[in-house]
Write a protein that holds these residues in place. Structure first.
Motif, short mmCIF file in Angstrom:
data_model
loop_
_atom_site.label_atom_id
_atom_site.label_comp_id
_atom_site.label_asym_id
_atom_site.label_seq_id
_atom_site.Cartn_x
_atom_site.Cartn_y
_atom_site.Cartn_z
N LEU A 170 0.85 -1.20 0.00
CA LEU A 170 0.00 0.00 0.00
C LEU A 170 0.88 1.24 0.00
N ASN A 171 0.42 2.27 -0.70
CA ASN A 171 1.22 3.50 -0.78
C ASN A 171 1.14 4.34 0.49
N ALA A 172 2.26 4.97 0.82
CA ALA A 172 2.35 5.89 1.97
C ALA A 172 3.39 6.94 1.61
N LEU A 173 2.95 8.02 0.99
CA LEU A 173 3.87 8.98 0.37
C LEU A 173 4.73 9.73 1.37
N ARG A 174 4.10 10.26 2.42
CA ARG A 174 4.82 11.11 3.37
C ARG A 174 3.98 11.21 4.63
N ARG A 175 4.42 12.03 5.58
CA ARG A 175 3.66 12.20 6.83
C ARG A 175 2.57 13.25 6.69
N GLU A 176 2.84 14.30 5.93
CA GLU A 176 1.89 15.40 5.79
C GLU A 176 0.77 15.02 4.84
N GLN A 177 -0.40 15.66 5.02
CA GLN A 177 -1.55 15.43 4.16
C GLN A 177 -1.17 15.65 2.70
N HIS A 178 -1.72 14.83 1.81
CA HIS A 178 -1.46 14.98 0.38
C HIS A 178 -2.78 14.85 -0.37
N ILE A 179 -2.88 15.52 -1.49
CA ILE A 179 -4.15 15.57 -2.23
C ILE A 179 -4.52 14.23 -2.85
N SER A 180 -3.53 13.36 -3.15
CA SER A 180 -3.86 12.16 -3.91
C SER A 180 -3.17 10.88 -3.43
N HIS A 181 -2.46 10.94 -2.31
CA HIS A 181 -1.78 9.76 -1.77
C HIS A 181 -2.06 9.64 -0.28
N PHE A 182 -2.09 8.38 0.20
CA PHE A 182 -2.19 8.16 1.63
C PHE A 182 -0.95 8.67 2.34
N THR A 183 -1.16 9.20 3.53
CA THR A 183 -0.04 9.52 4.41
C THR A 183 0.38 8.25 5.14
N LEU A 184 1.48 8.33 5.87
CA LEU A 184 1.94 7.18 6.65
C LEU A 184 0.86 6.76 7.65
N ALA A 185 0.30 7.73 8.37
CA ALA A 185 -0.71 7.40 9.38
C ALA A 185 -1.95 6.80 8.75
N GLN A 186 -2.38 7.32 7.61
CA GLN A 186 -3.57 6.80 6.94
C GLN A 186 -3.36 5.37 6.46
N ALA A 187 -2.19 5.09 5.91
CA ALA A 187 -1.89 3.74 5.43
C ALA A 187 -1.87 2.75 6.59
N ILE A 188 -1.26 3.14 7.70
CA ILE A 188 -1.22 2.26 8.87
C ILE A 188 -2.63 2.00 9.38
N GLU A 189 -3.47 3.02 9.41
CA GLU A 189 -4.85 2.85 9.88
C GLU A 189 -5.61 1.84 9.03
N ILE A 190 -5.45 1.92 7.71
CA ILE A 190 -6.11 0.98 6.82
C ILE A 190 -5.60 -0.44 7.06
N LEU A 191 -4.29 -0.59 7.15
CA LEU A 191 -3.71 -1.92 7.35
C LEU A 191 -4.13 -2.52 8.68
N GLU A 192 -4.23 -1.70 9.71
CA GLU A 192 -4.67 -2.21 11.01
C GLU A 192 -6.13 -2.64 10.96
N GLU A 193 -6.91 -2.03 10.07
CA GLU A 193 -8.32 -2.42 9.94
C GLU A 193 -8.47 -3.75 9.20
N VAL A 194 -7.74 -3.94 8.10
CA VAL A 194 -7.94 -5.16 7.29
C VAL A 194 -7.04 -6.31 7.73
N LYS A 195 -6.00 -6.01 8.50
CA LYS A 195 -5.19 -7.01 9.20
C LYS A 195 -4.60 -8.12 8.32
N PRO A 196 -3.74 -7.77 7.36
CA PRO A 196 -3.01 -8.83 6.65
C PRO A 196 -1.93 -9.41 7.56
#
Length: 233
Positions: A170-196
């Motif tokens: 999953l993509n995690a471009l940077r820490r700061e908000q971005h218009i078209s990519h997940f941030t590090l925190a957003q990517a981690i949140e998604i992964l923690e939800e779907v739990k691979p």
């Protein structure tokens, strides 16, 4: 310019090579496609899949001609109709009525539905719908492996399709908000939800930080991807 001495901080444009059930596939052929294939020692390629039409994911298409020559066959391309039309426009010489000798040879295969699996040379591939700002893009699931890049929104339906995966990239471009990519925190949140069982973060910018330092912040089952990484699923 990257001054890090850690080879994991030296990144080319994002792409992935998949070997499964005797098939060799690549998702996205960016500007570094030729260099990546040579470095990885990929000598056979059965098909090329595209997530979307942006140049950092398509610009290396011309370099499939080496595989055409070596394998003596046309290269199947799989993408949404919109993406195929863009390829036909940007690489018009490939599709010209009177073709120049030695140009790449391709077979276009349209991914018509984002909610139904499609066949790639006998492999079952599940498209994964995402949004890249307002642009619809695709990720792909093959068996227990899921690949999603250039996204900043996944629907509840796509999240369900990710559940049960052994590996998610999953993509995690940077820490700061971005218009078209997940941030590090957003990517981690998604992964923690779907739990691979395992996850790797890709499409990383230098703004995220150095590889070794960022990995110290991550759960043990989430790692940063790097050029040349090999994963068994």
């Amino acid at each position: 310019m990257c001054r890090s001495l850690d080879y994991r901080d030296k990144r080319l444009r994002v792409s992935v090579h998949i070997e499964t059930e005797g098939r060799s596939l690549v998702i996205d052929s960016g500007p570094d496609f030729r260099q990546q294939m040579l470095r990885a020692g990929v000598t056979h390629l059965d098909a090329l899949l595209f997530t979307h039409e942006h140049k950092d994911h398509t610009a290396g298409l011309d370099d499939i001609r080496a595989f055409n020559f070596r394998q003596q066959q046309d290269m199947p391309l799989y993408a949404e109709p919109r993406v195929l039309r863009q390829l036909q426009q940007e690489f018009a010489y490939i599709f010209a009525e009177h073709k120049y000798p030695g140009i790449p040879r391709v077979i276009l295969n349209a991914i018509e539905h984002d909610d139904a699996p499609f066949d790639v040379l006998g492999l079952r591939v599940q498209p994964l719908r995402a949004l890249h700002h307002r642009l619809p893009v695709l990720g792909f699931r093959i068996g227990g492996f899921c690949y999603l890049t250039d996204a900043n929104f996944l629907s509840p339906e796509t999240l369900e399709q990710l559940r049960g995966a052994e590996v998610i990239v999953l993509n995690a471009l940077r820490r700061e908000q971005h218009i078209s990519h997940f941030t590090l925190a957003q990517a981690i949140e998604i992964l923690e939800e779907v739990k691979p069982a395992r996850a790797y973060l890709t499409h990383i910018s230098h703004q995220l930080g150095r590889h070794a330092e960022v990995e110290q912040e991550l759960p043990s089952w989430i790692r940063l991807a790097y050029d040349g990484l090999q994963v068994q699923v």
